[in-house]
Design a protein around this motif. Structure first.
Motif, PDB file in Angstrom:
ATOM      1  N   ASP A  72      18.744   0.389  41.613  1.00  0.00           N
ATOM      2  CA  ASP A  72      20.011  -0.255  41.935  1.00  0.00           C
ATOM      3  C   ASP A  72      19.992  -0.845  43.337  1.00  0.00           C
ATOM      4  O   ASP A  72      20.474  -1.962  43.566  1.00  0.00           O
ATOM      5  CB  ASP A  72      21.141   0.765  41.815  1.00  0.00           C
ATOM      6  N   GLN A  73      19.415  -0.104  44.281  1.00  0.00           N
ATOM      7  CA  GLN A  73      19.387  -0.570  45.665  1.00  0.00           C
ATOM      8  C   GLN A  73      18.547  -1.824  45.830  1.00  0.00           C
ATOM      9  O   GLN A  73      18.961  -2.783  46.491  1.00  0.00           O
ATOM     10  CB  GLN A  73      18.853   0.536  46.572  1.00  0.00           C
ATOM     11  N   ILE A  74      17.359  -1.854  45.255  1.00  0.00           N
ATOM     12  CA  ILE A  74      16.519  -3.046  45.459  1.00  0.00           C
ATOM     13  C   ILE A  74      17.008  -4.221  44.616  1.00  0.00           C
ATOM     14  O   ILE A  74      16.798  -5.378  44.996  1.00  0.00           O
ATOM     15  CB  ILE A  74      15.016  -2.764  45.229  1.00  0.00           C
ATOM     16  N   GLN A  75      17.671  -3.946  43.490  1.00  0.00           N
ATOM     17  CA  GLN A  75      18.263  -5.051  42.742  1.00  0.00           C
ATOM     18  C   GLN A  75      19.428  -5.666  43.511  1.00  0.00           C
ATOM     19  O   GLN A  75      19.751  -6.838  43.312  1.00  0.00           O
ATOM     20  CB  GLN A  75      18.738  -4.562  41.369  1.00  0.00           C
ATOM     21  N   ARG A  76      20.047  -4.870  44.379  1.00  0.00           N
ATOM     22  CA  ARG A  76      21.145  -5.379  45.217  1.00  0.00           C
ATOM     23  C   ARG A  76      20.666  -5.641  46.642  1.00  0.00           C
ATOM     24  O   ARG A  76      21.464  -5.581  47.584  1.00  0.00           O
ATOM     25  CB  ARG A  76      22.308  -4.390  45.211  1.00  0.00           C
ATOM     26  N   PHE A  77      19.395  -5.951  46.820  1.00  0.00           N
ATOM     27  CA  PHE A  77      18.867  -6.301  48.137  1.00  0.00           C
ATOM     28  C   PHE A  77      19.689  -7.439  48.746  1.00  0.00           C
ATOM     29  O   PHE A  77      19.946  -8.448  48.105  1.00  0.00           O
ATOM     30  CB  PHE A  77      17.399  -6.721  47.996  1.00  0.00           C
ATOM     31  N   ARG A  78      20.150  -7.234  49.959  1.00  0.00           N
ATOM     32  CA  ARG A  78      20.980  -8.195  50.703  1.00  0.00           C
ATOM     33  C   ARG A  78      22.357  -8.417  50.059  1.00  0.00           C
ATOM     34  O   ARG A  78      23.040  -9.389  50.386  1.00  0.00           O
ATOM     35  CB  ARG A  78      20.269  -9.532  50.901  1.00  0.00           C
TER      36      ARG A  78
END
Length: 781
Positions: free
Chosen positions: A103-109
C-alpha cells in the motif's frame, strides 16, 4: 574496528551462489523502483493534474550500490542517509525485506504513502536519517558518528553496538558548502566510522559536472584525513584494458569529457565505435580490440562502470577493515539501463508506457505481477526469503524507547532576586545543575560554535569539562596562568566545542537529539549561539526539527537591546522563526523565575513522545526581578504562553501586552496608563509561539484557547498595545483572537550602535512610544 559479524559477510562475498542471488535481487530493486515511479505518474489516478515525479534516472544510478550494501554489507548497527532521489530504491529494498507495505509504495508521493524523500517521521519503513535538503543528510552522518563516540566514551554504548554512519550522496550534493564545513569539524574531532559513498554520475539537474572534479574531491578529502577510494571501471572494462589495444582504449576512456561520455551512453550502438575510432585514428590495436564486440556488446562494455558492477562493489566495501573515514567516488551512469540513460534532460525524465513495456520485458516481469516481490526471478521465493533472513542487516530490531531522565523539582532551578539578565541567569542555572549533579546533569551535553563563554556556558564547562576521545592537558593551567576557564578535556567531558559554523551547530544538535532513537541512549543536548546567527544555520535547524531531533537551543544576546554591538549583531525577525518552525517551542522570558520554570519544563518536553525541541531567546539586559510571589496559577499560564502580570477589570478598555526585554518600558508606560484607566491590564507573553499555537489548535478543533480566556476579561471594543524587541507581527495577531484593535510596536528595520534609551526612542520601543500608541488607539473611532 573489527566489525562484528565479519566472518558471515566474508562467506557471503566468497560464494558465487550468494553473488548470483544478490544480483537477482538487485534486478528486482531496479524494477520495483522504476515501476513505483511509473505507477505514481502514469497509472494511479491524478486528480490535480500535477506531475508526480520520482527520479527514475537518479534511482537507477544508485540502485546497485544500495543493493550491495543492504543485501550484504550493512550490519544492524550501521546507519544510512540515503540520497534523496534514491528514495524509491530504498523503499523497494525495504519492501523486499518485508519492512515496507505494498500500500505504501503504491501510494508513493501520495497522501499517507511512501514519501518523496526518506523521512524518519513520515515513512513507515526504517529510515535512519531524513534527507531531501541536499547536503544536510550527508553531514548528519558525520555528526552522528561524533555523537556515537560521545556515548562510547561515557560507557553508554557497548563497543559491539557501534556502527558505521554511511551517506549515499549524489555528486551534485558536493556543491553544497555545508559539507566542507562539516569535514573541517570532523578533522578537529578525529572523525571515524563514517563512509560517504558518492554516486558519481557526473550529471545534475541542469548540467554535466565539470571535468576532473574527482581529483579536486580527492585532494580535499585526503587533506582532512579521509581515505579516498575511487571506483571507476567495472571488471569487464578492466579485462578489456588488459587486451591488445586496451591501453589506447583506456587512454581514450580517461580523456573522454563527461558530456561526451553521457551523450554516447544515450546514443549507444555504433556511436561508441564511430567516435572512438575517429578520436584515436585506429591507434595501435584499438580497431581490432573494438572489432571483437558487436554494437550492443560494445555499448555494454563502455557502460561497465564500477557503480554497476556488483561483485566489484561488494569486494570494495567488504575490504574496509579500519575505522578511518572513507570517501568512495563510485562512477555510475545516470539512468543506467533505462531508455534515457546519459541524456542531459533525464533528471526528471519518466519512461512512457511503451518504454515501460519494453523495460518490463527486459526485466522478465510477467504482466499482472508487477508488484510481486520475486516474480520473474529464477529461484523459488523461499530461497530469496531465506537469503534475506540471513543477511546481516535483517537482524536489526526496532529499538526500545530510551529511558526517561528524571528532571529535578523547582528547588534545583534557582530564582535569583535583585537585578539580573536572562542570559546570566541561564548560565547560573546550568552551573548549579552541573555542580549539584544527578541524572539530568549527567545527561546534558552542551555545544556552541566558539561562543561558549560569551553565551554564559563557561560555568557548566568548568564543572563538567570538554569532550575529546583522548585527554588533553590545559597548558595555561599547567603553567599556573590565571584564567577563569578551567577546561579539562577528555572522554568524560560534556561540552563539544565547535568552530564558527552555525550549520554545524544545528547538525550536531540534531545528531545528539536523535541519540535515543539511533543508539538507544538519550542525552539532553543544549546548544548556544548568538540570536541573529540562527539565520546562518536555518536550513539545518529546520532539518533537525523535521527529523524530530530533541534539543534546547539558547540564543543570546538578542535584539536592539544588545545596543552597543550594532545592527550586525542585533537580531530582528528571529521571534517569527520561533513561531513558524514546526517541532520547536519558542520562549522569550523577561524574568529569571520565568526562565527557570521554562527550562524545567523544557527538559521534560524534550523527552515527551508528543514534545519537541525548545528555543530560548535571551537578553543581556539586566532587569529588576519581581519581589512579590507569583499567583497559584502562574506556572500553568506561563507555560501556555502568557499570564496577566496585572489583571484587568472585566470589560476594561485597554491592555498593554509585552514580550521579553522591553518589560521595563511596558511597566513604566502601564503605570502611567493606570492613572487614567484604572482597570487596564498588563499582559506578559513569554511565549508568543505557545500562545499562538494553542489558539490555532482551538480554532481548528473547537474549544476555548488560553489566549481567548485571557482576553475575555477585556471589553469587546478594547485596544491592545503590543510591544516586543522584534517584529511587530509577533504579537499583532492577538487582535484576531476576540476582535480587539491592536497597535503593534516592534522592530522591522536593521539596528545600529547606541545606548538602549537612544535606540528604544529611535525605534519606538520606549515608554513614551507606548503611551503615544495607547492614546492614538483610544482616540481612534
Amino acid at each position: 574496528m573489527n566489525p562484528r559479524g565479519a566472518p558471515k559477510r566474508n562467506r557471503l562475498r566468497e560464494s558465487n551462489q550468494d553473488l548470483d542471488v544478490i544480483a537477482e535481487l538487485d534486478r528486482k530493486v531496479h524494477w520495483l523502483s522504476a515501476w513505483t515511479i511509473h505507477n505514481a505518474n502514469h497509472l494511479r489516478e491524478n486528480r490535480d493534474g500535477l506531475k508526480v515525479g520520482g527520479h527514475q534516472a537518479s534511482s537507477a544510478s544508485m540502485a546497485t550500490i544500495m543493493s550491495a550494501l543492504y543485501f550484504s554489507v550493512l550490519r544492524p548497527e550501521d546507519r544510512v542517509a540515503v540520497k534523496p532521489h534514491a528514495s524509491p530504491v530504498f523503499h523497494a529494498i525495504q519492501y523486499l525485506y518485508g519492512r515496507q507495505s505494498l500500500d505504501q509504495i503504491q501510494r508513493f508521493r501520495a497522501f499517507g504513502g511512501a514519501q518523496s524523500y526518506p523521512s524518519r517521521t513520515k515513512d513507515h519503513d526504517d529510515v535512519d536519517f531524513s534527507t531531501g535538503s541536499v547536503g544536510l543528510g550527508v553531514a548528519m552522518t558525520a555528526f552522528a558518528s561524533i555523537a556515537q563516540d560521545y556515548l562510547l566514551a561515557h560507557d553508554w554504548l557497548a563497543p559491539e553496538r557501534a556502527g558505521r554512519m554511511i551517506s549515499l550522496l549524489g555528486d551534485a550534493e558536493l556543491d553544497e558548502g555545508n559539507i566542507y564545513e562539516c569535514v573541517i569539524e570532523g578533522a578537529k574531532h578525529d572523525l571515524r566510522n563514517c563512509w560517504w559513498i558518492v554516486d558519481y554520475n557526473r550529471q545534475s539537474l541542469d548540467a554535466t559536472t565539470s571535468e576532473r572534479m574527482f581529483l579536486r574531491f580527492s585532494d580535499i578529502f585526503t587533506a582532512v584525513g579521509w581515505d579516498v577510494i575511487t571506483l571507476k571501471y567495472g571488471r569487464k572494462l578492466e579485462a578489456a584494458f588488459a587486451q591488445p589495444g586496451g591501453q589506447a582504449l583506456r587512454r581514450w576512456f580517461d580523456d573522454c569529457p563527461n558530456d561526451l561520455y553521457a551523450t554516447l551512453s544515450f546514443q549507444g550502438g555504433g556511436a561508441w565505435r564511430k567516435r572512438i575510432l575517429a578520436d584515436t585514428s585506429g591507434e595501435g590495436d584499438i580497431g581490432r580490440a573494438l572489432a571483437a564486440y558487436d554494437d550492443e556488446a560494445l555499448a555494454d562494455l563502455m557502460t561497465n562502470l564500477a557503480g554497476h558492477d556488483l561483485s566489484l562493489l561488494l569486494d570494495a566495501f567488504h575490504a574496509v577493515s579500519d575505522d578511518k573515514p572513507k570517501f568512495f567516488i563510485v562512477y555510475t551512469i545516470k539512468g543506467f539501463g533505462l531508455p534515457f540513460q546519459g541524456h542531459k534532460d533525464n533528471h526528471s525524465g519518466l519512461m512512457t508506457n511503451a518504454q515501460m513495456a519494453t523495460f518490463q520485458a527486459k526485466m522478465d516481469v510477467p504482466a499482472g505481477e508487477e508488484w510481486d516481490t520475486f516474480s520473474g526471478l529464477p529461484r523459488a521465493e523461499a530461497e530469496y526469503r531465506a537469503f534475506l533472513e540471513a543477511a546481516p542487516f535483517s537482524t536489526r530490531k526496532a529499538g526500545e524507547a530510551a529511558a526517561w531522565i528524571e528532571v529535578p523539582g523547582p528547588g534545583a532551578f534557582p530564582r535569583p532576586t535583585g537585578r539580573q539578565s536572562t542570559q546570566v541567569a541561564f548560565g547560573k542555572i546550568m552551573n548549579d545543575l552541573a555542580r549539584t549533579g544527578g541524572a539530568l546533569a549527567d545527561a546534558i551535553v552542551t555545544t556552541s560554535p566558539d561562543v561558549t563563554v560569551s553565551t554564559n556556558l563557561g560555568g557548566f564547562v568548568n564543572q563538567r569539562g570538554l569532550f575529546a576521545r583522548d585527554s588533553r592537558n590545559d597548558r595555561f593551567r599547567e603553567a599556573s596562568i590565571a584564567s577563569a576557564q578551567r577546561w579539562a578535556m577528555g572522554p568524560s567531558g560534556q561540552h563539544i566545542e565547535l568552530g564558527i559554523a552555525e550549520n554545524n551547530l544545528f547538525l550536531m544538535l540534531g545528531a545528539l537529539g536523535l541519540a535515543g532513537d539511533l543508539f538507544g541512549r538519550r542525552v539532553i543536548p543544549v546548544g548556544t549561539l548568538y540570536d541573529p546567527f540562527i539565520n546562518r544555520g536555518l536550513d539545518a535547524l529546520n532539518y533537525a526539527c523535521y527529523q524530530d531531533a530533541r534539543f534546547l537551543l539558547v540564543a543570546t544576546p538578542s535584539g536592539l537591546t544588545l545596543a552597543p554591538e550594532g545592527g550586525a549583531h542585533q537580531s530582528i525577525h528571529t521571534p517569527l522563526i520561533g513561531m513558524a518552525q514546526d517541532k520547536l517551542s519558542a520562549f522569550e522570558p523577561a524574568f529569571v523565575d520565568e526562565l527557570a520554570e521554562i527550562m524545567r519544563w523544557s527538559f521534560d518536553h524534550l523527552q515527551d513522545p508528543d514534545g519537541g525541541s525548545v528555543y530560548l531567546r535571551l537578553s543581556t539586559r539586566a532587569l529588576d526581578q519581581p519581589a512579590e510571589p507569583r499567583a497559584a496559577t502562574w506556572t500553568a499560564d506561563l507555560l501556555q504562553g502568557a499570564y496577566w502580570q496585572v489583571e484587568p477589570d472585566y470589560g476594561a478598555p485597554l491592555a498593554v501586552v509585552y514580550a521579553g526585554a522591553v518589560a521595563p518600558e511596558a511597566m513604566e508606560a502601564f503605570d502611567q496608563i493606570r492613572e487614567d484607566i484604572p482597570g487596564a491590564g498588563l499582559l506578559a507573553v513569554p511565549s508568543p509561539d505557545r500562545l499562538h499555537r494553542g489558539w490555532s489548535a482551538m480554532v481548528s478543533r473547537g474549544g476555548l484557547s488560553h489566549a481567548e480566556r485571557l482576553l475575555a476579561r477585556l471589553g469587546d471594543r478594547a485596544r491592545l498595545i503590543t510591544i516586543i524587541d522584534g517584529p511587530p507581527a509577533t504579537l499583532s495577531w492577538l487582535g484576531g483572537v476576540r476582535g480587539h484593535r491592536v497597535r503593534a510596536l516592534g522592530v522591522d528595520h536593521f539596528g545600529q550602535s547606541g545606548e538602549i534609551p537612544d535606540l528604544y526612542r529611535a525605534y519606538g520601543l520606549d515608554a513614551e512610544a507606548i503611551l503615544d500608541a495607547a492614546a492614538a488607539a483610544l482616540l481612534a473611532a
